[in-house]
Design a protein around this motif. Structure first.
Motif, PDB file in Angstrom:
ATOM      1  N   THR A  17      42.144  32.835  44.600  1.00 51.16           N
ATOM      2  CA  THR A  17      42.030  32.223  46.243  1.00 51.16           C
ATOM      3  C   THR A  17      42.359  30.587  46.211  1.00 51.16           C
ATOM      4  O   THR A  17      42.813  30.180  44.979  1.00 51.16           O
ATOM      5  N   PRO A  18      42.598  30.096  47.194  1.00 52.35           N
ATOM      6  CA  PRO A  18      42.799  28.545  47.178  1.00 52.35           C
ATOM      7  C   PRO A  18      42.108  27.483  46.187  1.00 52.35           C
ATOM      8  O   PRO A  18      42.550  26.771  45.573  1.00 52.35           O
ATOM      9  N   GLU A  19      40.975  27.908  46.156  1.00 49.52           N
ATOM     10  CA  GLU A  19      39.892  27.326  45.163  1.00 49.52           C
ATOM     11  C   GLU A  19      40.290  27.409  43.735  1.00 49.52           C
ATOM     12  O   GLU A  19      39.966  26.548  43.054  1.00 49.52           O
ATOM     13  N   MET A  20      41.160  28.292  43.579  1.00 51.24           N
ATOM     14  CA  MET A  20      41.742  28.874  41.888  1.00 51.24           C
ATOM     15  C   MET A  20      42.836  27.881  41.824  1.00 51.24           C
ATOM     16  O   MET A  20      43.438  28.133  40.473  1.00 51.24           O
ATOM     17  N   THR A  21      43.716  27.348  42.683  1.00 52.99           N
ATOM     18  CA  THR A  21      44.686  26.729  42.615  1.00 52.99           C
ATOM     19  C   THR A  21      44.443  25.297  42.079  1.00 52.99           C
ATOM     20  O   THR A  21      43.514  24.748  41.868  1.00 52.99           O
ATOM     21  N   VAL A  22      45.749  24.662  41.651  1.00 52.66           N
ATOM     22  CA  VAL A  22      45.686  23.433  40.951  1.00 52.66           C
ATOM     23  C   VAL A  22      45.402  22.042  42.077  1.00 52.66           C
ATOM     24  O   VAL A  22      46.274  21.954  42.777  1.00 52.66           O
ATOM     25  N   CYS A  23      44.379  21.527  41.751  1.00 51.32           N
ATOM     26  CA  CYS A  23      43.889  20.330  42.568  1.00 51.32           C
ATOM     27  C   CYS A  23      42.913  19.676  41.765  1.00 51.32           C
ATOM     28  O   CYS A  23      41.810  19.864  41.388  1.00 51.32           O
ATOM     29  N   HIS A  31      50.079  22.201  42.756  1.00 50.86           N
ATOM     30  CA  HIS A  31      50.818  23.451  42.876  1.00 50.86           C
ATOM     31  C   HIS A  31      49.904  24.261  43.716  1.00 50.86           C
ATOM     32  O   HIS A  31      48.705  24.476  43.133  1.00 50.86           O
ATOM     33  N   PRO A  32      50.367  25.151  44.425  1.00 51.53           N
ATOM     34  CA  PRO A  32      49.476  25.939  45.002  1.00 51.53           C
ATOM     35  C   PRO A  32      49.363  27.566  44.085  1.00 51.53           C
ATOM     36  O   PRO A  32      49.720  28.416  44.771  1.00 51.53           O
ATOM     37  N   VAL A  33      49.242  27.285  42.780  1.00 53.20           N
ATOM     38  CA  VAL A  33      49.239  28.629  42.115  1.00 53.20           C
ATOM     39  C   VAL A  33      47.987  28.474  41.074  1.00 53.20           C
ATOM     40  O   VAL A  33      46.949  27.583  41.255  1.00 53.20           O
ATOM     41  N   TYR A  34      47.740  29.962  40.679  1.00 55.78           N
ATOM     42  CA  TYR A  34      46.515  29.917  39.913  1.00 55.78           C
ATOM     43  C   TYR A  34      46.390  28.971  38.735  1.00 55.78           C
ATOM     44  O   TYR A  34      47.480  28.738  38.035  1.00 55.78           O
ATOM     45  N   ALA A  35      45.555  28.041  38.753  1.00 57.53           N
ATOM     46  CA  ALA A  35      45.380  26.880  37.824  1.00 57.53           C
ATOM     47  C   ALA A  35      44.785  27.467  36.387  1.00 57.53           C
ATOM     48  O   ALA A  35      44.285  28.478  36.344  1.00 57.53           O
ATOM     49  N   THR A  36      45.559  26.680  35.423  1.00 57.20           N
ATOM     50  CA  THR A  36      45.183  27.012  33.841  1.00 57.20           C
ATOM     51  C   THR A  36      43.530  26.885  33.805  1.00 57.20           C
ATOM     52  O   THR A  36      43.111  27.751  33.071  1.00 57.20           O
ATOM     53  N   TYR A  37      43.096  25.878  34.412  1.00 56.28           N
ATOM     54  CA  TYR A  37      41.445  25.655  34.226  1.00 56.28           C
ATOM     55  C   TYR A  37      40.797  26.840  34.989  1.00 56.28           C
ATOM     56  O   TYR A  37      39.765  27.256  34.257  1.00 56.28           O
ATOM     57  N   SER A  38      41.231  27.424  36.020  1.00 56.38           N
ATOM     58  CA  SER A  38      40.779  28.899  36.463  1.00 56.38           C
ATOM     59  C   SER A  38      40.835  29.888  35.580  1.00 56.38           C
ATOM     60  O   SER A  38      39.912  30.691  35.489  1.00 56.38           O
ATOM     61  N   MET A  39      42.153  30.099  34.937  1.00 53.30           N
ATOM     62  CA  MET A  39      42.320  31.023  34.063  1.00 53.30           C
ATOM     63  C   MET A  39      41.455  30.921  32.710  1.00 53.30           C
ATOM     64  O   MET A  39      40.721  31.956  32.451  1.00 53.30           O
ATOM     65  N   ALA A  40      41.226  29.575  32.531  1.00 57.17           N
ATOM     66  CA  ALA A  40      40.273  29.664  31.251  1.00 57.17           C
ATOM     67  C   ALA A  40      38.846  29.952  31.589  1.00 57.17           C
ATOM     68  O   ALA A  40      38.098  30.544  30.788  1.00 57.17           O
ATOM     69  N   LYS A  41      38.409  29.426  32.855  1.00 57.74           N
ATOM     70  CA  LYS A  41      36.958  30.105  33.336  1.00 57.74           C
ATOM     71  C   LYS A  41      36.922  31.478  33.196  1.00 57.74           C
ATOM     72  O   LYS A  41      36.083  32.078  32.816  1.00 57.74           O
ATOM     73  N   HIS A  42      37.896  32.219  33.681  1.00 58.89           N
ATOM     74  CA  HIS A  42      37.792  33.700  33.745  1.00 58.89           C
ATOM     75  C   HIS A  42      37.740  34.331  32.312  1.00 58.89           C
ATOM     76  O   HIS A  42      37.546  35.269  32.215  1.00 58.89           O
ATOM     77  N   PHE A  43      38.799  33.680  31.554  1.00 60.38           N
ATOM     78  CA  PHE A  43      38.747  34.197  30.119  1.00 60.38           C
ATOM     79  C   PHE A  43      37.426  33.859  29.591  1.00 60.38           C
ATOM     80  O   PHE A  43      36.455  35.093  28.893  1.00 60.38           O
ATOM     81  N   GLU A  44      36.600  33.056  29.607  1.00 65.99           N
ATOM     82  CA  GLU A  44      34.974  32.885  29.384  1.00 65.99           C
ATOM     83  C   GLU A  44      34.270  33.818  30.029  1.00 65.99           C
ATOM     84  O   GLU A  44      33.248  34.436  29.375  1.00 65.99           O
ATOM     85  N   GLU A  45      34.325  33.917  31.341  1.00 70.27           N
ATOM     86  CA  GLU A  45      33.550  34.941  32.077  1.00 70.27           C
ATOM     87  C   GLU A  45      33.643  36.324  31.595  1.00 70.27           C
ATOM     88  O   GLU A  45      32.795  37.137  31.290  1.00 70.27           O
ATOM     89  N   TRP A  75      50.176  33.470  42.501  1.00 69.86           N
ATOM     90  CA  TRP A  75      49.918  32.751  43.962  1.00 69.86           C
ATOM     91  C   TRP A  75      48.625  33.261  44.489  1.00 69.86           C
ATOM     92  O   TRP A  75      48.075  34.286  44.303  1.00 69.86           O
ATOM     93  N   VAL A  76      48.344  32.437  45.544  1.00 69.27           N
ATOM     94  CA  VAL A  76      47.153  32.945  46.299  1.00 69.27           C
ATOM     95  C   VAL A  76      47.262  34.271  46.838  1.00 69.27           C
ATOM     96  O   VAL A  76      48.430  34.732  47.360  1.00 69.27           O
ATOM     97  N   GLY A  77      46.274  35.072  46.860  1.00 73.24           N
ATOM     98  CA  GLY A  77      46.517  36.589  47.301  1.00 73.24           C
ATOM     99  C   GLY A  77      46.590  37.585  46.000  1.00 73.24           C
ATOM    100  O   GLY A  77      46.279  38.677  46.198  1.00 73.24           O
ATOM    101  N   ASP A  78      47.254  36.990  45.052  1.00 79.55           N
ATOM    102  CA  ASP A  78      47.735  37.835  43.872  1.00 79.55           C
ATOM    103  C   ASP A  78      46.360  38.407  43.023  1.00 79.55           C
ATOM    104  O   ASP A  78      45.596  37.596  42.904  1.00 79.55           O
ATOM    105  N   PRO A  79      46.428  39.790  42.850  1.00 82.35           N
ATOM    106  CA  PRO A  79      45.290  40.085  42.013  1.00 82.35           C
ATOM    107  C   PRO A  79      45.565  39.935  40.430  1.00 82.35           C
ATOM    108  O   PRO A  79      46.777  39.903  40.169  1.00 82.35           O
TER     109      PRO A  79
END
Length: 130
Positions: A17-23, A31-45, A75-79
């Motif tokens: 989602t847009p909230e998971m991109t780099v901001c 960057h409008p792509v999946y952020a490393t910190y979002s990936m980290a959160k998902h690894f922990e989850e 990118w936004v929308g990617d599973p």
């Protein structure tokens, strides 16, 4: 804690989602792509999802370590499918290897998570109010 067999895994499916991109807070959007910190959160989850199946009443898990190697963009929308797989259970410490892959099976990232299991009371004492 009931034993977590080495090799057992848990899966977390997300859609970027847009909230998971780099901001960044101070710098704004980068960057409008999946952020490393979002990936980290998902690894922990995903690691927590695996652990929860094995906790006994009165036990809680708390994160103790995290590593992430971000290999490719999404990118936004990617599973994205995140998998946490138990690689070690030593005493009250669970270590998981984690991966994130896209719908085509492309490896987006890999890493590890560590969690410590203790009584709920001990966790509350550790994180208790200031």
């Amino acid at each position: 804690m009931r034993p977590v067999p080495v090799g057992e895994s848990a899966v977390l499916d997300v859609v970027v989602t847009p909230e998971m991109t780099v901001c960044f807070d101070e710098l704004g959007p980068v960057h409008p792509v999946y952020a490393t910190y979002s990936m980290a959160k998902h690894f922990e989850e995903a690691g927590r999802k695996l652990l929860l199946r094995h906790l006994e009443p009165g036990e809680a898990g708390i994160g103790s370590s995290l590593s992430v190697e971000h290999l490719a963009p999404a990118w936004v929308g990617d599973p994205v499918r995140v998998t946490a797989r138990c690689v070690e259970l030593r005493g009250n410490r669970l270590t998981c290897e984690c991966t994130a892959v896209d719908a085509e099976g492309r490896l987006l990232g890999r890493g590890t998570t560590g969690q410590v299991v203790m009584s709920e009371e001990a966790v509350q004492t550790r994180i208790g109010g200031r």
